[in-house]
Write a protein that holds these residues in place. Structure first.
Motif, PDB file in Angstrom:
ATOM      1  N   TYR A   1       2.168   9.080   5.028  1.00 63.93           N
ATOM      2  CA  TYR A   1       2.896   8.587   5.872  1.00 63.93           C
ATOM      3  C   TYR A   1       3.042   7.554   6.022  1.00 63.93           C
ATOM      4  CZ  TYR A   1       4.509  12.895   7.857  1.00 63.93           C
ATOM      5  OH  TYR A   1       5.030  14.291   7.853  1.00 63.93           O
ATOM      6  N   LEU A   2       3.665   6.378   6.471  1.00 62.27           N
ATOM      7  CA  LEU A   2       3.608   4.623   6.529  1.00 62.27           C
ATOM      8  C   LEU A   2       3.630   4.577   7.690  1.00 62.27           C
ATOM      9  CD1 LEU A   2       6.182   4.179   3.861  1.00 62.27           C
ATOM     10  CD2 LEU A   2       4.126   3.660   3.204  1.00 62.27           C
TER      11      LEU A   2
ATOM     12  N   LYS B   1       8.992   1.741  15.467  1.00 61.20           N
ATOM     13  CA  LYS B   1       8.180   2.265  16.078  1.00 61.20           C
ATOM     14  C   LYS B   1       8.197   3.516  15.125  1.00 61.20           C
ATOM     15  CE  LYS B   1       5.777  -0.512  18.644  1.00 61.20           C
ATOM     16  NZ  LYS B   1       4.406  -1.204  18.289  1.00 61.20           N
ATOM     17  N   ASN B   2       9.105   3.662  14.631  1.00 60.93           N
ATOM     18  CA  ASN B   2       9.346   4.708  13.644  1.00 60.93           C
ATOM     19  C   ASN B   2       8.623   5.069  12.698  1.00 60.93           C
ATOM     20  OD1 ASN B   2      11.928   5.549  15.194  1.00 60.93           O
ATOM     21  ND2 ASN B   2      13.151   3.658  13.986  1.00 60.93           N
ATOM     22  N   LYS B   3       8.103   6.163  12.381  1.00 60.80           N
ATOM     23  CA  LYS B   3       7.439   6.584  10.967  1.00 60.80           C
ATOM     24  C   LYS B   3       8.233   6.463   9.745  1.00 60.80           C
ATOM     25  CE  LYS B   3       5.701  10.150  13.654  1.00 60.80           C
ATOM     26  NZ  LYS B   3       4.365  11.222  13.641  1.00 60.80           N
TER      27      LYS B   3
ATOM     28  N   VAL C   1       6.445  -1.932   1.236  1.00 60.43           N
ATOM     29  CA  VAL C   1       6.633  -2.231   0.333  1.00 60.43           C
ATOM     30  C   VAL C   1       4.668  -2.299  -0.236  1.00 60.43           C
ATOM     31  CG1 VAL C   1       6.585  -4.079  -1.435  1.00 60.43           C
ATOM     32  CG2 VAL C   1       8.470  -3.041  -0.213  1.00 60.43           C
ATOM     33  N   ALA C   2       3.858  -2.663   0.431  1.00 63.04           N
ATOM     34  CA  ALA C   2       2.542  -2.892   0.957  1.00 63.04           C
ATOM     35  C   ALA C   2       1.800  -1.813   0.459  1.00 63.04           C
ATOM     36  CB  ALA C   2       1.501  -3.637   1.092  1.00 63.04           C
ATOM     37  N   ASP C   3       2.187  -0.567   1.369  1.00 61.61           N
ATOM     38  CA  ASP C   3       1.623   0.617   1.306  1.00 61.61           C
ATOM     39  C   ASP C   3       2.102   1.482  -0.516  1.00 61.61           C
ATOM     40  OD1 ASP C   3       0.274  -0.263   3.593  1.00 61.61           O
ATOM     41  OD2 ASP C   3       2.012   1.045   4.940  1.00 61.61           O
TER      42      ASP C   3
END
Length: 477
Positions: free
Chosen positions: A121-122, A131-133, A167-169
């Protein structure tokens, strides 16, 4: 597999590899039970091995009830594997009656064995406006040559800077797990003037001239670079996939398939515009809208109160009686106060239906009577059965008694108890035709408001999705 499809598969699939497709199915918007037929048709046409889907809705028990399972039930038995994960709970309009799909996420359908899967999960940062996951669905599959691929399905944030964090995640997820033969596909929500998050994958790093630098400066793919499947084989074509709508039309390319640079892209295409859907399913859409209005009238009859549509009708439509009507967005009405589907509408419909059935039965009876008398009087000749020697041209045959009917014709004998059945058969026949014609005109006039709701359709309702499907054939070099 159909012969034509098999030939198509052989042509585009030398050396096996994978045929991949990604599609935003547009959740439950506008006649999902009809739209899914077009989605299934596209999957069959592309002969995809792996289908990545975004905006997938699910029921209260996500693994038992979701749109992935609905699609899978319409696919051949080879599509044995799937993964679905909920990312967020849906926010419904106040007083919404139908809340049967409260979850939304992403998933994969595969006809190749999924040998491993995981979810990451990001979660949004406290400062993020969206605020959406967001979620990464990862699966590992093997092609027919035994080559394994790590496939990631994503649906990134709609906020530009937040996409940098997403993108980093994703990069961290790839490098920390040492994934190989990586393919990333899904809805990246990419804007034409903000391709920077995608550039991180294409460059294999983030540079200081990239606006994502402030958020993602520690991103390093360790020389792992990606290529955009579409651009790799269609560099001179735009490949726009959003929005697949009359307005604003195609303006961006959020739907992408990114493949690790050592993989080869044989071809890529986009499919799914609205023309074919409109041609094939327009009548089905109208019928669905009509039945929805009647269902709303039934809910009004039961005293149910609330917003009758399962979604917002957008900037051009209003929700009335469970359907979105192209009359602007300021004329929503709640049950049971919608004039066009109050309980009286249901009562009138039932009454008209009963009358229609009675007249139709009378018409059928008159035809059977004509044929029966003709057959009994002249034998089973062609002219007798067609009525050329029967009551249409011989009034004497209209005079019969109950003895005319045999044991197998007791129904006809019983009908003679009703005075209307005493008229000569040819009078009953033509009388029923006239009544049916007049009654249909009268019914159409009485239910004109219902028919207006049925046919006042938003243009976007005649499209299978507001995105196009992207398809690519990928092989290991």
């Amino acid at each position: 597999m159909k012969p034509a499809s098999f030939v198509y598969f052989l042509i585009i699939s030398p050396g096996y590899g994978l045929i991949l497709s990604t599609y935003n199915i547009w959740n439950t918007m506008f006649n999902w039970q009809i739209r899914k037929l077009r989605v299934l048709e596209m999957i069959h046409t592309t002969e995809s091995d792996i289908i990545a889907l975004q905006e997938v809705r699910s029921g209260e028990h996500p693994q038992l009830s979701n749109q992935i399972l609905e699609l899978k039930s319409g696919l051949p038995s080879q599509f044995k594997w799937h993964v679905f994960r909920v990312a967020n709970n849906v926010s419904f309009i106040d007083k919404t009656i139908d809340k049967s799909y409260p979850g939304e996420g992403i998933g994969i359908i595969s006809r190749l064995p999924i040998i491993d899967s995981s979810t990451h999960y990001l979660l949004p940062h406290p400062a993020d406006p969206d605020k959406n996951k967001r979620v990464i669905v990862h699966v590992r599959v093997k092609d027919r040559d035994g080559t394994s691929y790590d496939i990631l399905v994503v649906h990134l944030s709609y906020h530009r800077q937040q996409q940098c964090r997403n993108v980093a995640d994703i990069v961290t997820f790839i490098t920390s797990r040492r994934l190989r033969n990586v393919i990333i596909m899904g809805d990246f929500n990419t804007y034409n003037d903000y391709n920077w998050p995608i550039d991180i994958f294409l460059d294999g790093k983030v540079t200081k001239d990239n606006p994502c630098w402030k958020i993602s400066q520690n991103v390093n793919l360790f020389r792992l670079k990606f290529k955009d499947a579409w651009l790799n084989v269609n560099a001179e074509k735009s490949g726009l996939t959003f929005s697949n709508m009359p307005s604003p039309g195609f303006e961006s390319r959020p739907d992408r398939i990114l493949v690790e640079s050592k993989l080869s892209v044989k071809n890529a295409k986009v499919i799914g515009n609205g023309e074919r859907y409109k041609q094939r399913y327009k009548a089905a859409v109208h019928w669905s809208r009509f039945t929805t209005v009647i269902q709303s009238a039934y809910l009004s009859y039961q005293g149910v109160e609330g917003y009758p549509c399962s979604h917002d009708c957008g900037p051009h439509g209003s929700c009335q009686c469970g359907v979105c009507v192209a009359i602007g967005n300021k004329k929503d009405c709640l049950l049971p106060y919608c004039d066009n589907c109050i309980s009286d509408v249901l009562e009138n419909l039932v009454l008209h239906f009963i009358i229609f059935v009675i007249v139709l039965f009378h018409l059928f009876y008159s035809v059977v009577l004509i044929l029966t008398i003709g057959a009994n009087s002249y034998g089973d000749t062609l002219h007798s059965i067609l009525g050329f020697k029967c009551c249409l041209f011989n009034p004497k045959l209209c005079k019969f008694s109950g003895k005319t009917f045999g044991r197998k014709q007791q129904c006809l004998k019983f009908c003679q108890m009703w005075p209307l059945f005493w008229f000569p058969p040819y009078i009953q026949f033509f009388g029923c035709l006239i009544i049916l014609y007049s009654f249909s005109i009268y019914t159409k006039r009485v239910f004109k408001p219902v028919l207006d709701l049925t046919y006042t359709v938003l243009e976007e309702e005649l499209f299978p999705s507001d995105h196009l499907m992207v398809v690519a054939h990928v092989v290991k070099e």
